[in-house]
Design a protein around this motif. Structure first.
Motif, PDB file in Angstrom:
ATOM      1  N   ILE A 128       0.837  -1.201   0.000  1.00  7.75           N
ATOM      2  CA  ILE A 128       0.000   0.000   0.000  1.00  7.75           C
ATOM      3  C   ILE A 128       0.871   1.251   0.000  1.00  7.75           C
ATOM      4  O   ILE A 128       0.595   2.212  -0.724  1.00  7.75           O
ATOM      5  CB  ILE A 128      -0.952  -0.012   1.210  1.00  7.75           C
ATOM      6  N   ASP A 129       1.943   1.239   0.793  1.00  7.30           N
ATOM      7  CA  ASP A 129       2.850   2.386   0.828  1.00  7.30           C
ATOM      8  C   ASP A 129       3.492   2.628  -0.540  1.00  7.30           C
ATOM      9  O   ASP A 129       3.651   3.779  -0.971  1.00  7.30           O
ATOM     10  CB  ASP A 129       3.940   2.181   1.883  1.00  7.30           C
ATOM     11  N   ASN A 174       2.397   9.912  -5.271  1.00  7.21           N
ATOM     12  CA  ASN A 174       2.972  11.064  -4.557  1.00  7.21           C
ATOM     13  C   ASN A 174       2.166  11.384  -3.304  1.00  7.21           C
ATOM     14  O   ASN A 174       1.968  12.544  -2.949  1.00  7.21           O
ATOM     15  CB  ASN A 174       3.036  12.299  -5.465  1.00  7.21           C
ATOM     16  N   LEU A 175       1.701  10.328  -2.636  1.00  2.00           N
ATOM     17  CA  LEU A 175       0.938  10.491  -1.399  1.00  2.00           C
ATOM     18  C   LEU A 175       1.625   9.666  -0.312  1.00  2.00           C
ATOM     19  O   LEU A 175       1.175   8.602   0.068  1.00  2.00           O
ATOM     20  CB  LEU A 175      -0.498   9.998  -1.575  1.00  2.00           C
ATOM     21  N   SER A 176       2.735  10.170   0.179  1.00  2.00           N
ATOM     22  CA  SER A 176       3.509   9.401   1.152  1.00  2.00           C
ATOM     23  C   SER A 176       3.513  10.052   2.532  1.00  2.00           C
ATOM     24  O   SER A 176       4.394   9.814   3.333  1.00  2.00           O
ATOM     25  CB  SER A 176       4.952   9.235   0.660  1.00  2.00           C
ATOM     26  N   SER A 177       2.511  10.898   2.814  1.00  2.00           N
ATOM     27  CA  SER A 177       2.447  11.549   4.112  1.00  2.00           C
ATOM     28  C   SER A 177       2.288  10.522   5.219  1.00  2.00           C
ATOM     29  O   SER A 177       1.658   9.479   5.036  1.00  2.00           O
ATOM     30  CB  SER A 177       1.272  12.537   4.152  1.00  2.00           C
ATOM     31  N   SER A 178       2.854  10.823   6.357  1.00  2.00           N
ATOM     32  CA  SER A 178       2.816   9.900   7.492  1.00  2.00           C
ATOM     33  C   SER A 178       1.385   9.566   7.894  1.00  2.00           C
ATOM     34  O   SER A 178       0.541  10.444   8.036  1.00  2.00           O
ATOM     35  CB  SER A 178       3.546  10.534   8.681  1.00  2.00           C
ATOM     36  N   GLY A 179       1.129   8.283   8.074  1.00  2.00           N
ATOM     37  CA  GLY A 179      -0.170   7.849   8.569  1.00  2.00           C
ATOM     38  C   GLY A 179      -1.176   7.490   7.517  1.00  2.00           C
ATOM     39  O   GLY A 179      -2.157   6.791   7.805  1.00  2.00           O
ATOM     40  N   ILE A 180      -0.991   7.928   6.278  1.00  2.00           N
ATOM     41  CA  ILE A 180      -1.980   7.652   5.236  1.00  2.00           C
ATOM     42  C   ILE A 180      -2.052   6.155   4.947  1.00  2.00           C
ATOM     43  O   ILE A 180      -3.140   5.592   4.788  1.00  2.00           O
ATOM     44  CB  ILE A 180      -1.679   8.446   3.951  1.00  2.00           C
ATOM     45  N   LYS A 239      -7.267  14.852  -8.992  1.00  2.00           N
ATOM     46  CA  LYS A 239      -7.093  14.630 -10.420  1.00  2.00           C
ATOM     47  C   LYS A 239      -5.948  13.658 -10.678  1.00  2.00           C
ATOM     48  O   LYS A 239      -6.063  12.740 -11.497  1.00  2.00           O
ATOM     49  CB  LYS A 239      -6.819  15.962 -11.129  1.00  2.00           C
ATOM     50  N   ARG A 240      -4.839  13.834  -9.947  1.00  2.00           N
ATOM     51  CA  ARG A 240      -3.679  12.957 -10.131  1.00  2.00           C
ATOM     52  C   ARG A 240      -4.006  11.527  -9.728  1.00  2.00           C
ATOM     53  O   ARG A 240      -3.621  10.575 -10.411  1.00  2.00           O
ATOM     54  CB  ARG A 240      -2.501  13.472  -9.307  1.00  2.00           C
TER      55      ARG A 240
END
Length: 334
Positions: free
Chosen positions: A170-171, A178-184, A326-327
């Motif tokens: 998933i990570d 480009n969605l690697s923020s902590s906790g997501i 959108k991305r």
């Protein structure tokens, strides 16, 4: 059912759910839908091009030491997968298991360290002979060129260890977006495990979890208004803002997930003329147009100031993240 048997069943279904997540991420862009406990297999993945991936998920509660049932699991999987090939245009037929030694061979143990995928052609001669022996007793056996053995490490009662591979997958997927923020990653895993689990326990086998239902929870997590800065407080009093988040959290989630409402807001914003900067244009649009969306809500009995703030918060949430959304949609072909 005894406690040990019940625990084994729950472990097995937990493995099936997480195996489904791993398999669906292998081609999320082409995916159309996923179904557990379908008409043919434990896991059925359908794709936009009309193809299917069918999988039998067989788990062992002690995959390191217990090999007593690995042959029977393989035999059952081959039989059911052979029946499932009648479904239509099948891309791959998968036997996915957490056993470290699915063929009960000393020579083969080293081939299945960690996560591994082995098509029939790469199996040892003894493993191929075992598969052949089981297939000869099946009236219409599967195509061995489409058969794949997938080992997914999955064990222990410690969540961080049991779900380690799933979380890594998933990570990696979120990193590609480009969605690697902590906790997501943890939030997405929890939502997917819950949604797919609930879908799999329903008796109506016509129910499918579409790609839209898989991806929109990610969009909601990314568009969580509480993740933003204080720009929205330029047009909403802080005390009212806090009350809106407290009272209408579920409603905000509903409207930021609704595709039709999202498209409507983005379309209206694209037609909005403003000479201001991007962040100021967001606020200008919200202040100027929030009343146009009152008919989309049923808040006639609410305080007018709260109603205004709620709609503005939802509009801000959507617009602030429209590029991210959108991305995401383009990356998964949604």
């Amino acid at each position: 059912m005894g406690k040990r048997s019940a625990d084994s069943v729950m472990f097995g279904f937990d493995f099936q759910v997480n195996a489904a997540i791993v398999l669906m991420l292998e081609d999320i862009k082409g995916l159309r839908s996923i179904r557990l406990e379908g008409d043919y297999e434990d896991i059925e993945l359908s794709y936009d091009n009309g193809e299917y991936v069918l999988a039998q998920a067989k788990s062992i509660t002690d995959p390191i030491n217990d090999f007593s049932n690995v042959h029977s699991n393989l035999k059952k999987a081959l039989k059911t997968l052979s029946e499932g090939k009648e479904k239509g245009k099948v891309r791959r037929l998968i036997f996915i298991t957490n056993s470290r030694n699915p063929f009960k061979e000393k020579i083969n143990v080293g081939s299945f360290e960690g996560e591994s995928k082995r098509p029939y052609s790469s199996l040892s001669k003894k493993a191929q002979d075992l598969v052949d022996n089981y297939l000869k007793d099946i009236e219409n056996p599967l195509d061995k060129e489409k058969f794949l053995v997938h080992i997914l490490p999955f064990e222990t009662d410690i969540d961080e260890e049991r779900y380690k591979i799933v979380k890594n997958k998933i990570d990696e997927f979120l990193s590609d977006l480009n969605l690697s923020s902590s906790g997501i990653g943890k939030k997405v895993m929890k939502v997917w495990q819950t949604d797919i689990f609930n879908n799999g326990t329903k008796k109506n086998k016509r129910i499918e979890l579409t790609k839209s239902k898989i991806i929109w929870p990610i969009i909601y997590i990314v568009t969580d208004i509480k993740r933003f800065g204080d720009n929205i407080l330029e047009i909403i009093d802080e005390s009212i803002y806090d009350e809106v988040l407290h009272r209408y959290d579920d409603l905000i989630e509903t409207y930021t997930e609704r595709i039709s409402f999202f498209i409507k807001v983005i379309y209206d914003y694209s037609d909005f003329k403003s000479e201001k900067s991007r962040s100021e244009k967001f606020l200008d649009f919200i202040e100027s147009n929030w009343e146009n969306y009152k008919s989309d809500f049923s808040l006639s009995d609410e305080d007018s100031e709260l109603e205004k703030a709620l709609i503005q918060v939802i509009l801000y949430t959507i617009l602030k993240n429209k590029l991210n959304i959108k991305r995401i949609k383009e990356s998964v072909n949604l």
